[in-house]
Write an enzyme that holds these catalytic residues in place. Structure first.
Site, PDB file in Angstrom:
ATOM      1  N   GLY A  91       0.831  -1.203   0.000  1.00 58.08           N
ATOM      2  CA  GLY A  91       0.000   0.000   0.000  1.00 58.08           C
ATOM      3  C   GLY A  91       0.864   1.250   0.000  1.00 58.08           C
ATOM      4  O   GLY A  91       1.921   1.265   0.622  1.00 58.08           O
TER       5      GLY A  91
ATOM      6  N   GLY B 170       4.530  -7.635   4.156  1.00 54.42           N
ATOM      7  CA  GLY B 170       4.324  -8.513   3.002  1.00 54.42           C
ATOM      8  C   GLY B 170       5.447  -8.326   1.994  1.00 54.42           C
ATOM      9  O   GLY B 170       5.988  -9.298   1.442  1.00 54.42           O
TER      10      GLY B 170
ATOM     11  N   ASP C 281       0.449   1.859   9.025  1.00 58.05           N
ATOM     12  CA  ASP C 281      -0.049   1.079  10.162  1.00 58.05           C
ATOM     13  C   ASP C 281       0.948   1.034  11.325  1.00 58.05           C
ATOM     14  O   ASP C 281       0.555   0.724  12.450  1.00 58.05           O
ATOM     15  CB  ASP C 281      -0.339  -0.366   9.732  1.00 58.05           C
ATOM     16  CG  ASP C 281      -1.338  -0.440   8.593  1.00 58.05           C
ATOM     17  OD1 ASP C 281      -2.119   0.506   8.427  1.00 58.05           O
ATOM     18  OD2 ASP C 281      -1.316  -1.454   7.861  1.00 58.05           O
TER      19      ASP C 281
ATOM     20  N   MET D 154      -7.841   2.951   9.794  1.00 54.84           N
ATOM     21  CA  MET D 154      -7.049   1.840   9.257  1.00 54.84           C
ATOM     22  C   MET D 154      -6.055   1.319  10.301  1.00 54.84           C
ATOM     23  O   MET D 154      -5.974   1.844  11.404  1.00 54.84           O
ATOM     24  CB  MET D 154      -6.309   2.288   7.999  1.00 54.84           C
ATOM     25  CG  MET D 154      -7.175   2.304   6.761  1.00 54.84           C
ATOM     26  SD  MET D 154      -6.184   2.691   5.310  1.00 54.84           S
ATOM     27  CE  MET D 154      -7.338   2.210   4.008  1.00 54.84           C
TER      28      MET D 154
ATOM     29  N   ARG E  14     -23.805   7.723  14.654  1.00 54.17           N
ATOM     30  CA  ARG E  14     -23.387   7.689  13.247  1.00 54.17           C
ATOM     31  C   ARG E  14     -21.982   7.099  13.179  1.00 54.17           C
ATOM     32  O   ARG E  14     -21.202   7.243  14.113  1.00 54.17           O
ATOM     33  CB  ARG E  14     -23.309   9.101  12.655  1.00 54.17           C
ATOM     34  CG  ARG E  14     -24.624   9.825  12.559  1.00 54.17           C
ATOM     35  CD  ARG E  14     -25.425   9.335  11.342  1.00 54.17           C
ATOM     36  NE  ARG E  14     -26.551  10.214  11.093  1.00 54.17           N
ATOM     37  CZ  ARG E  14     -27.723  10.156  11.728  1.00 54.17           C
ATOM     38  NH1 ARG E  14     -27.914   9.239  12.671  1.00 54.17           N
ATOM     39  NH2 ARG E  14     -28.692  10.995  11.439  1.00 54.17           N
TER      40      ARG E  14
END
Ligand code: F6P
Length: 385
Positions: A37, A141, A164, A206, A303
């Site tokens: 990413g 990864g 992250d 995230m 919400r």
């Protein structure tokens, strides 16, 4: 073999492993790729590696779209003009891809898609092109792929990146600070609406299986409830917190929730499965679940929003630009010193390196006694436990 590298401020060699040397010959041509990413600061790394290489008389070949471009042989020489004006740009000038594993690459053969191990082809192609060392910028990864390419004979220096901040063996990755800044801004903004409308506002952030973004942004913006994967939550506890706040005249609640947060006895919420990706699970949905359950259990209006890829984009913060520049330069020092198959890391403020294979496929989660968690608990923030 021990090697001393150009020591900048606080640079330390964290752990030695086997080193390969070019038997006296200096590196002349290097490759560079960004995989996984995207994240703010990738261009800052490309810039410093490229500029330092040019300054040292080395040629730089940029690989397009990460391992996909490496498998398909899409590469181009990067000149000074490619490296100019990119320090503050988000994304990556090389393109990226989080779906390709060099050991199991999906390639089209006629009408069929077949899965092939392309590692030997890749190593041979790099050799043909005179690429002596590849700088690989990526997360866990990507480093798993890098480790397997090292084994086949492609010398690699890794640079850690991910919003992250979950990469094993480094305390920090660039991109994280920018993502936290974006996430905290979002929490600050929904705070206004929550307060004006007397609502419960849930922001899903995230971070995959680690709660670094949700925790840091939550603390930074004073979220009332923070839910992270490392601390399974009970909806009753979350509802109780919202009701308590109401009872004390605070007629709104802001909840920061990491996408990997899990209810006690439950599982992670999966938004989609991407079979083309080496890590096929895409998390999502916990924010909506929390908002719906809050309404059901409390009768309060709730919400939820999913901040999503906004967290990956934009101009890197100065802190991320500095970290990316320091990491990239250290990677260049490693490759020049022949210290290959290592990943740049930072621990306790000191930059160094560890063997890539040590990192591959591991996740660094938030310790449940982290000082930020203790501080938040100390002022009444609920973690839903
Ligand atoms: O690892 C970075 C990250 O943004 C995660 O926080 C998120 O779960 C994932 O990537 C999203 O992946 P994609 O861009 O494939 O949707």
């Amino acid at each position: 073999m021990e090697a001393t590298i150009g020591m900048g401020r606080g640079v330390v060699h964290i752990e030695e492993s086997e080193c390969w040397y070019l038997q006296g010959a200096a590196v002349k041509r290097i490759g560079i790729l960004t995989a996984g990413g995207d994240c703010p600061g990738l261009n800052a790394v490309i810039r410093v590696v490229g500029k330092a290489a040019h300054q040292g008389g080395l040629e730089v070949v940029g690989v397009e779209d990460g391992y996909l471009g490496l498998c398909e042989g899409r590469m181009r020489v990067l000149g000074p003009e490619d490296l100019s004006g990119i320090l503050t740009r988000g994304g990556t000038i090389l393109g990226s891809n989080n779906k390709t594993d060099p050991a199991a690459c999906r390639v089209r053969e006629g009408d069929r898609v077949v899965v092939k191990d392309l590692r030997d082809e890749i190593v041979a192609r790099c050799r043909d092109m005179g690429i002596e060392v590849m700088v690989v910028i990526g997360g866990d990864g990507t480093m798993a792929g890098a480790a397997s390419l090292c084994q086949r004979g492609l010398p690699i220096v890794g640079v850690p990146k991910t919003i992250d901040n979950d990469l094993w063996s480094t305390d920090i990755t660039f991109g994280h600070d920018t993502a936290v800044t974006t996430a905290a801004e979002a929490l600050d903004k929904v705070h206004d609406t929550a307060s004006a409308h007397h609502r419960v506002l849930v922001v899903e952030l995230m971070g995959r299986h680690a709660g670094w973004i949700a925790l840091s942004a939550g603390v930074a913006s004073g979220a009332d409830v923070i839910l992270i994967p490392e601390i399974p939550f009970r909806m009753e506890a979350v509802a109780e917190k919202c009701l308590q706040r109401n009872a004390h005249g605070k007629r709104f609640t802001v909840i920061s929730v990491g996408e990997g947060a899990i209810p006690v006895g439950g599982q992670e919420f999966v938004d989609r499965v991407d079979p083309d990706s080496p890590d096929p699970i895409r998390l999502g949905g916990v924010g909506r679940f929390v908002a719906q359950e809050v309404e059901r259990l409390t009768g309060l209006e709730a919400r939820s929003i999913v901040l999503g890829h906004v967290q990956r984009g934009g101009t890197p913060t100065p802190r991320d630009r500095m970290l990316a520049t320091e990491f990239g330069h250290h990677a260049f020092e490693l490759l020049q010193a022949g210290q290959w198959n290592r990943l740049v890391v930072q621990r306790e403020g000191r930059t160094g390196s560890v063997p890539i294979e040590e990192v591959a496929g591991k996740v660094r989660t938030v310790p449940v006694d982290h000082p930020l968690i203790r501080a938040a608990r100390g002022i009444g923030t609920s973690f839903g436990d």
